[in-house]
Design a protein around this motif. Structure first.
Motif, mmCIF file in Angstrom:
data_model
loop_
_atom_site.group_PDB
_atom_site.id
_atom_site.type_symbol
_atom_site.label_atom_id
_atom_site.label_comp_id
_atom_site.label_asym_id
_atom_site.label_seq_id
_atom_site.Cartn_x
_atom_site.Cartn_y
_atom_site.Cartn_z
ATOM 1 N N ASP A 1 31.641 54.011 33.712
ATOM 2 C CA ASP A 1 32.693 53.085 33.263
ATOM 3 C C ASP A 1 34.088 53.662 33.464
ATOM 4 O O ASP A 1 35.000 53.412 32.665
ATOM 5 C CB ASP A 1 32.503 52.713 31.783
ATOM 6 N N ASN A 2 34.258 54.428 34.531
ATOM 7 C CA ASN A 2 35.573 54.948 34.878
ATOM 8 C C ASN A 2 36.287 53.889 35.725
ATOM 9 O O ASN A 2 36.237 53.889 36.954
ATOM 10 C CB ASN A 2 35.440 56.258 35.660
ATOM 11 N N TYR B 1 42.618 37.666 27.764
ATOM 12 C CA TYR B 1 42.179 39.006 27.359
ATOM 13 C C TYR B 1 40.750 39.217 27.837
ATOM 14 O O TYR B 1 39.853 38.423 27.533
ATOM 15 C CB TYR B 1 42.247 39.180 25.834
ATOM 16 N N ILE B 2 40.529 40.272 28.613
ATOM 17 C CA ILE B 2 39.213 40.601 29.142
ATOM 18 C C ILE B 2 38.584 41.678 28.253
ATOM 19 O O ILE B 2 39.071 42.804 28.206
ATOM 20 C CB ILE B 2 39.313 41.129 30.582
ATOM 21 N N VAL C 1 34.992 43.985 32.022
ATOM 22 C CA VAL C 1 35.801 44.587 33.091
ATOM 23 C C VAL C 1 34.943 44.982 34.296
ATOM 24 O O VAL C 1 35.375 44.773 35.445
ATOM 25 C CB VAL C 1 36.599 45.793 32.550
ATOM 26 N N PRO C 2 33.732 45.546 34.119
ATOM 27 C CA PRO C 2 32.911 45.852 35.300
ATOM 28 C C PRO C 2 32.618 44.626 36.171
ATOM 29 O O PRO C 2 32.525 44.734 37.393
ATOM 30 C CB PRO C 2 31.620 46.419 34.699
ATOM 31 N N THR C 3 32.469 43.461 35.543
ATOM 32 C CA THR C 3 32.261 42.235 36.318
ATOM 33 C C THR C 3 33.490 41.915 37.151
ATOM 34 O O THR C 3 33.382 41.539 38.329
ATOM 35 C CB THR C 3 31.948 41.049 35.386
ATOM 36 N N LEU C 4 34.667 42.078 36.537
ATOM 37 C CA LEU C 4 35.930 41.820 37.233
ATOM 38 C C LEU C 4 36.060 42.694 38.478
ATOM 39 O O LEU C 4 36.343 42.206 39.585
ATOM 40 C CB LEU C 4 37.102 42.069 36.276
ATOM 41 N N LEU C 5 35.844 43.993 38.311
ATOM 42 C CA LEU C 5 35.934 44.907 39.448
ATOM 43 C C LEU C 5 34.768 44.706 40.415
ATOM 44 O O LEU C 5 34.938 44.835 41.638
ATOM 45 C CB LEU C 5 35.953 46.347 38.944
ATOM 46 N N GLY C 6 33.593 44.377 39.853
ATOM 47 C CA GLY C 6 32.407 44.201 40.691
ATOM 48 C C GLY C 6 32.512 43.015 41.623
ATOM 49 O O GLY C 6 31.962 43.045 42.739
ATOM 50 N N VAL C 7 33.204 41.970 41.210
ATOM 51 C CA VAL C 7 33.396 40.809 42.080
ATOM 52 C C VAL C 7 34.176 41.207 43.329
ATOM 53 O O VAL C 7 33.819 40.844 44.458
ATOM 54 C CB VAL C 7 34.120 39.676 41.317
ATOM 55 N N VAL C 8 35.264 41.960 43.116
ATOM 56 C CA VAL C 8 36.080 42.418 44.255
ATOM 57 C C VAL C 8 35.267 43.353 45.154
ATOM 58 O O VAL C 8 35.279 43.229 46.384
ATOM 59 C CB VAL C 8 37.362 43.120 43.755
ATOM 60 N N THR C 9 34.543 44.291 44.526
ATOM 61 C CA THR C 9 33.714 45.232 45.291
ATOM 62 C C THR C 9 32.662 44.493 46.112
ATOM 63 O O THR C 9 32.443 44.806 47.288
ATOM 64 C CB THR C 9 33.011 46.224 44.343
ATOM 65 N N THR C 10 32.020 43.514 45.498
ATOM 66 C CA THR C 10 30.974 42.747 46.192
ATOM 67 C C THR C 10 31.529 42.044 47.421
ATOM 68 O O THR C 10 30.916 42.064 48.492
ATOM 69 C CB THR C 10 30.344 41.711 45.238
#
Length: 461
Positions: free
Chosen positions: A33-34, A95-96, A101-110
C-alpha cells in the motif's frame, strides 16, 4: 520484407512480455500500500509506453498516450500524492477512502498495461497500394470560390454575433439554450457546405483554406467550444501538409500544440465567463493548467466512488444523442422537447456540488471514468480496445486519397483525442452524427466540383 516482418514480430513479443515484467515490479508496492511509489511506477510505465510507441513510429498512439499521461499520470505526482489521491481537486466534497485508493491507481495501471499489450496489434497500412480518386483541379472553380467565400463570411459573422452574446449573457445561457442568438437551419446548412468545401481544398492542397478556417475556428473558440475546434483544425493541417503517420514531426508538432494551446484555452475559459477573472500573467496559465488537469482526474475519483456505492448517480451513455435531438428541435424547429440527457459531468456535479451546478458549471467527463463507471474493470478493457480500433482507423485514413479520407481522418482524430478529457460514448456518437451531417454535403460538392481520376495506383511511403 524480412525486416518489416521482424519489426512486427519484435513489437508483438515486447507488447506481451513487458506487462508481465512490469507486474513483477509493481507487486511489492501494491502489497505494501505504498501509494506514492505506485504513482511513480505508473510514471515509469507511461514513459516506457511512450518510448515503445515512438521507437516503432506509432505516432498517433504515442501522442494519445502522452496526453493521457498528462491528465492521469502526472497530476498525482505534481500535486502531491498524499493530498491529491484522497480529495477532489475541483469538487472538494469528493473524498476517496483509503481502502479505495488502490482501485483508483489500479484503473490507471490497468489501462497502461493493456495499452502496452494492444500495441502489438496495431496494423501497418503504410506499404499498401492506394489510389488517388480525383483529379487535382476543380471544375467550375470561380463558382466554387464564390460559394466558399460566401459561406465563410456568413457563418463567421454569425459566430461572432453568438460569441458577443455569450460574452454578454454568459456561457450558461448558451448551454441552457436561452442565448438570444440562435443558429437557424440556413446557418447550419452553410456551415456544412463550408466545412465540406474545406475538405476538397485540403485534398487539392490549396492554401487558401488555412487562413479562412483558422479565423472560423477562432470564432468558435470565443463561443466557448475550446478543445474540439482546435483539435479539428490541427488534424486538418496534418492532412493538408501530408505529414506521414510515422514522421517524428507529427509527435513534435503535437507536443508544441500543448504549449501553444494551454494558455490560449485558459484565456478562452476566462473570456466566456465575462473576463471577471482576467489576468495578463500568461505564466500563471501554464502553472494553473495542472489544476485543470487535476479537475479531470476528479472524474475518475467520482466514478470509483459511485461504483463502490459511496454515492448514487443516474447517468445515461446516450445523453449526447438526447442533447442533439434537443438542440435540433429547439434551434431549427423551435420546439422544446426537454429530453434532459443525463451526461456524466452534469449528473455528478449536480450530486457532488449543487452550488457549482447552479452556476451552470460541470467538471465534464473522461473516457476512462465513463468506462469504469458503466462496466468496471471490464470497461477499462473496452476502453483500451477502443483506443486500438481508433488508432487503426486513423492510421488507415491518414493516407489522403480523397476529400472523404480528409473528413474521416479529421473527425475520427479530433474526437478520439477529445475522449481523454471528454465523454467516451458521447464522442463516439459525435463521430457518426458529424459524418451523417457532413457526408451528403460533401458528396454533393464532390459531384459538382471534382472529376474522378482513372485508376492510377501509387505506393504511399
Amino acid at each position: 520484407m524480412n525486416k518489416e516482418y521482424s519489426l512486427t514480430q519484435s513489437k508483438l513479443i515486447i507488447s506481451i512480455i513487458s506487462p508481465v515484467i512490469l507486474t513483477l515490479f509493481f507487486l511489492p508496492f501494491i502489497m505494501s500500500d505504498n501509494f506514492e511509489a505506485w504513482t511513480y511506477m505508473n510514471l515509469v510505465s507511461w514513459i516506457f509506453l511512450i518510448v515503445f510507441t515512438i521507437a516503432y513510429k506509432e505516432s498517433i498512439f504515442a501522442i494519445y498516450l502522452f496526453y493521457f499521461g498528462l491528465v492521469f499520470v502526472m497530476p498525482p505526482i505534481i500535486l502531491t500524492p498524499e493530498k491529491f489521491l484522497q480529495h477532489g481537486w475541483l469538487i472538494t466534497d469528493i473524498y476517496i477512502p483509503l481502502e479505495i485508493v488502490p482501485t483508483l491507481l489500479g484503473v490507471v495501471t490497468t489501462f497502461l498495461f493493456l495499452s502496452i499489450f494492444f500495441m502489438g496489434f496495431i496494423n501497418d497500412y503504410e506499404k499498401n497500394k492506394v489510389s488517388e480518386k480525383y483529379e487535382n483541379k476543380l471544375r467550375y472553380s470561380i463558382f466554387f470560390y464564390i460559394s466558399y467565400f460566401t459561406c465563410f463570411a456568413i457563418v463567421s459573422m454569425f459566430n461572432i454575433q453568438e460569441a458577443i452574446a455569450v460574452f454578454n449573457e454568459g456561457y450558461g445561457a448558451l448551454k441552457s439554450g436561452e442565448l438570444s442568438v440562435q443558429k437557424g437551419l440556413h446557418i447550419f446548412i452553410l456551415d456544412m457546405i463550408f466545412i465540406s468545401m474545406t475538405f476538397i481544398l485540403i485534398y487539392l492542397r490549396k492554401f487558401i483554406w488555412l487562413p479562412l478556417f483558422t479565423f472560423y475556428t477562432i470564432t468558435l473558440l470565443f463561443i466557448g467550444e475550446r478543445l474540439p475546434p482546435i483539435l479539428f483544425l490541427f488534424f486538418l493541417m496534418i492532412a493538408y501538409f501530408r505529414i506521414p503517420y510515422k514522421s517524428s514531426n507529427l509527435i513534435i508538432s503535437s507536443i508544441m500544440l500543448f504549449f501553444v494551446a494551454a494558455p490560449f484555452l485558459m484565456l478562452i475559459a476566462v473570456f466566456r465567463e465575462g473576463l471577471d477573472d482576467w489576468s495578463t500573467d500568461f505564466i500563471y496559465f501554464y502553472t494553473d493548467i495542472w489544476n485543470v488537469l487535476g479537475h479531470s482526474f476528479d472524474t475518475l475519483k467520482a466514478a470509483i466512488l459511485s461504483a463502490n456505492s459511496e454515492i448514487a448517480v443516474d447517468v445515461s451513455p446516450f445523453s449526447k444523442i438526447f442533447v442533439y435531438i434537443d438542440v435540433i428541435s429547439n434551434r431549427i424547429f423551435d420546439v422544446d422537447l426537454n429530453l434532459g440527457g443525463k451526461s456524466f459531468g452534469h449528473q455528478f456535479t449536480k450530486e457532488l456540488d449543487p452550488v457549482m451546478f447552479d452556476l451552470d458549471r460541470t467538471f465534464s467527463s473522461s473516457a476512462i471514468a465513463e468506462a469504469y463507471f458503466f462496466l468496471g474493470f471490464f470497461g477499462i478493457l473496452f476502453y483500451a480496445f477502443f483506443v486500438l480500433i481508433f488508432v487503426n482507423v486513423i492510421k488507415k485514413n491518414s493516407m489522403i486519397i480523397s476529400p472523404f479520407s480528409v473528413m474521416l481522418f479529421a473527425i475520427f482524430s479530433s474526437r478520439f483525442f477529445a475522449t481523454i478529457r471528454g465523454e467516451l460514448f458521447g464522442n463516439i456518437f459525435d463521430i457518426f452524427i458529424q459524418i451523417s451531417f457532413l457526408l451528403p454535403f460533401l458528396i454533393l460538392s464532390v459531384l459538382i466540383f471534382m472529376k474522378k481520376k482513372d485508376s492510377n495506383y501509387k505506393v504511399i511511403t
